[in-house]
Write a protein that holds these residues in place. Sequence first.
Motif, short mmCIF file in Angstrom:
data_model
loop_
_atom_site.label_atom_id
_atom_site.label_comp_id
_atom_site.label_asym_id
_atom_site.label_seq_id
_atom_site.Cartn_x
_atom_site.Cartn_y
_atom_site.Cartn_z
N GLU A 177 47.17 85.47 12.38
CA GLU A 177 48.13 84.38 12.46
C GLU A 177 49.52 84.83 12.03
OE1 GLU A 177 45.43 80.37 11.81
OE2 GLU A 177 46.11 81.47 10.03
N GLU A 178 49.58 85.66 10.99
CA GLU A 178 50.86 86.16 10.51
C GLU A 178 51.53 87.04 11.55
OE1 GLU A 178 52.32 89.43 7.20
OE2 GLU A 178 50.61 88.15 6.72
N ALA A 179 50.73 87.89 12.21
CA ALA A 179 51.29 88.82 13.18
C ALA A 179 51.74 88.14 14.47
CB ALA A 179 50.27 89.91 13.52
N THR A 180 51.06 87.05 14.84
CA THR A 180 51.35 86.40 16.12
C THR A 180 52.17 85.12 15.99
OG1 THR A 180 49.28 85.11 16.03
CG2 THR A 180 49.20 87.30 17.09
N GLY A 181 52.21 84.58 14.78
CA GLY A 181 52.89 83.31 14.60
C GLY A 181 52.13 82.13 15.18
N LYS A 182 50.85 82.35 15.48
CA LYS A 182 50.02 81.29 16.06
C LYS A 182 49.00 80.80 15.05
CE LYS A 182 50.34 83.12 20.78
NZ LYS A 182 49.58 83.61 21.96
N SER A 183 48.73 79.51 15.09
CA SER A 183 47.71 78.91 14.25
C SER A 183 46.39 78.88 15.03
CB SER A 183 48.11 77.49 13.84
OG SER A 183 47.11 76.91 13.04
N LEU A 184 45.32 79.37 14.43
CA LEU A 184 44.04 79.47 15.12
C LEU A 184 43.03 78.50 14.51
CD1 LEU A 184 43.71 83.36 15.38
CD2 LEU A 184 44.60 81.78 17.10
N THR A 185 42.25 77.88 15.36
CA THR A 185 41.14 77.04 14.92
C THR A 185 39.93 77.94 14.68
OG1 THR A 185 41.94 75.15 16.20
CG2 THR A 185 39.62 75.13 15.52
N VAL A 186 39.39 77.87 13.48
CA VAL A 186 38.30 78.78 13.10
C VAL A 186 36.94 78.15 13.36
CG1 VAL A 186 37.21 79.99 11.16
CG2 VAL A 186 39.71 79.95 11.38
N GLU A 187 36.07 78.93 13.98
CA GLU A 187 34.66 78.59 14.15
C GLU A 187 33.83 79.64 13.44
OE1 GLU A 187 33.68 78.27 18.27
OE2 GLU A 187 35.54 77.23 18.79
N HIS A 188 32.65 79.25 12.98
CA HIS A 188 31.77 80.20 12.30
C HIS A 188 30.48 80.38 13.11
CE1 HIS A 188 34.06 80.42 8.50
NE2 HIS A 188 34.42 79.19 8.81
N VAL A 189 30.07 81.63 13.26
CA VAL A 189 28.85 81.94 14.00
C VAL A 189 27.97 82.85 13.15
CG1 VAL A 189 29.98 81.72 16.25
CG2 VAL A 189 29.92 83.95 15.13
N GLU A 190 26.68 82.82 13.40
CA GLU A 190 25.76 83.69 12.67
C GLU A 190 25.79 85.09 13.23
OE1 GLU A 190 21.78 82.44 12.13
OE2 GLU A 190 22.31 80.54 11.16
N ALA A 191 25.57 86.05 12.35
CA ALA A 191 25.52 87.46 12.78
C ALA A 191 24.27 87.71 13.60
CB ALA A 191 25.53 88.37 11.57
N ASP A 192 24.39 88.57 14.60
CA ASP A 192 23.27 88.97 15.43
C ASP A 192 22.56 90.12 14.73
OD1 ASP A 192 21.58 90.16 17.32
OD2 ASP A 192 22.88 89.62 19.00
N PRO A 193 21.29 89.95 14.33
CA PRO A 193 20.59 91.02 13.59
C PRO A 193 20.42 92.30 14.39
CG PRO A 193 19.07 89.28 14.22
CD PRO A 193 20.44 88.77 14.51
N ALA A 194 20.44 92.19 15.72
CA ALA A 194 20.29 93.38 16.56
C ALA A 194 21.60 94.14 16.69
CB ALA A 194 19.76 92.98 17.94
N LYS A 195 22.71 93.42 16.83
CA LYS A 195 24.00 94.06 17.05
C LYS A 195 24.76 94.35 15.75
CE LYS A 195 24.67 92.00 21.64
NZ LYS A 195 25.54 91.12 22.47
N ALA A 196 24.53 93.54 14.74
CA ALA A 196 25.25 93.71 13.47
C ALA A 196 24.27 93.54 12.30
CB ALA A 196 26.39 92.70 13.37
N PRO A 197 23.31 94.47 12.16
CA PRO A 197 22.25 94.29 11.15
C PRO A 197 22.74 94.25 9.71
CG PRO A 197 22.19 96.50 12.10
CD PRO A 197 23.13 95.71 12.94
N VAL A 198 23.78 95.04 9.39
CA VAL A 198 24.26 95.05 8.00
C VAL A 198 24.99 93.74 7.68
CG1 VAL A 198 25.80 96.18 6.36
CG2 VAL A 198 24.40 97.55 7.90
N ILE A 199 25.84 93.28 8.60
CA ILE A 199 26.51 92.00 8.38
C ILE A 199 25.47 90.89 8.26
CG2 ILE A 199 28.10 90.30 9.36
CD1 ILE A 199 29.57 92.56 10.72
N PHE A 200 24.47 90.91 9.13
CA PHE A 200 23.40 89.91 9.09
C PHE A 200 22.70 89.95 7.73
CE2 PHE A 200 18.94 88.71 9.62
CZ PHE A 200 19.05 87.47 10.22
N PHE A 201 22.37 91.16 7.27
CA PHE A 201 21.68 91.33 5.99
C PHE A 201 22.52 90.78 4.84
CE2 PHE A 201 20.79 93.77 2.14
CZ PHE A 201 19.41 93.71 2.06
N LEU A 202 23.81 91.14 4.81
CA LEU A 202 24.67 90.71 3.71
C LEU A 202 24.92 89.21 3.73
CD1 LEU A 202 27.26 93.64 3.73
CD2 LEU A 202 25.46 93.21 2.04
N GLU A 203 25.08 88.65 4.92
CA GLU A 203 25.33 87.21 5.01
C GLU A 203 24.09 86.41 4.60
OE1 GLU A 203 28.06 85.39 5.67
OE2 GLU A 203 29.29 87.19 5.74
#
Length: 257
Positions: free
Chosen positions: A200-226
């Motif tokens: 947002e700082e770099a673009t000057g645009k405000s973004l609407t945030v959505e949250h999604v779960e990590a994919d255990p196959a594609k991002a196993p470490v992020i999935f594990f930590l979350e």
Amino acid sequence: MSYKKIAVFGATGQLGREVTRVLAEEGFEVVPLSRQETTVAGIQTQKPDISLAGIDVVVSTVGPAGLKDQLELIKRAKAEGVKRFIPSEWGMDHRNVDADFFKPKVEAFEAVKAADFPDGWTAAINGFFDSVVPALVKWDFSNSTAKITGKGETKYPFVLRADIGRVLAATFRNPAEYKNRWLALANDWLSGKDIVALIEEATGKSLTVEHVEADPAKAPVIFFLEKKGGNVFDPSLQTKNLPVEFADFKAHVKSLL
């Protein structure tokens, strides 16, 4: 005495390409070893083996699919006179984590210690690679949204792969100081929400945030930590006073836009 000839196992991979490039730029003679070539030559067939004679250090940069392939390579490296072995510890610190996902790392590290190389080993854990940023936060300016993987609260360590290559080069110029040492590397610590704020700082645009779960196959470490909590490594373990100037990771994030 500085090392001269370095073999990179997994040199065609995401980390291996950058490590190979940087070590060559730093003046080392680099011998690339792809995981497929080494496995076929050393384990599955009777084709001529790839000689490691004259190699000072073997750096393993393989990902999860190649971790077990290190076991045969460790034996060969010891038999053929390699001085030091760098196992593939990149990523999460497995030492205090009981999870099947990390068992191949544990097995390889124990094999490196048992091999008793003349100059020992160096093991480096590090934050998420720079390439993980778009996996942790996906932005879409067409509809002004940003999807954060997980809650976006935890500040995770991030590291540029090129800086890993620079750290390795520094350790190879001073082998005695880094013998049998763990290193913990990070350019910066950022949460998913921090990354959105940088966008947002770099673009000057405000973004609407959505949250999604990590994919255990594609991002196993992020999935594990979350799911389990914790972090890639304890911030107090981060190695200080390395003779390397780390790049500005926040600037790198902004450069991706």
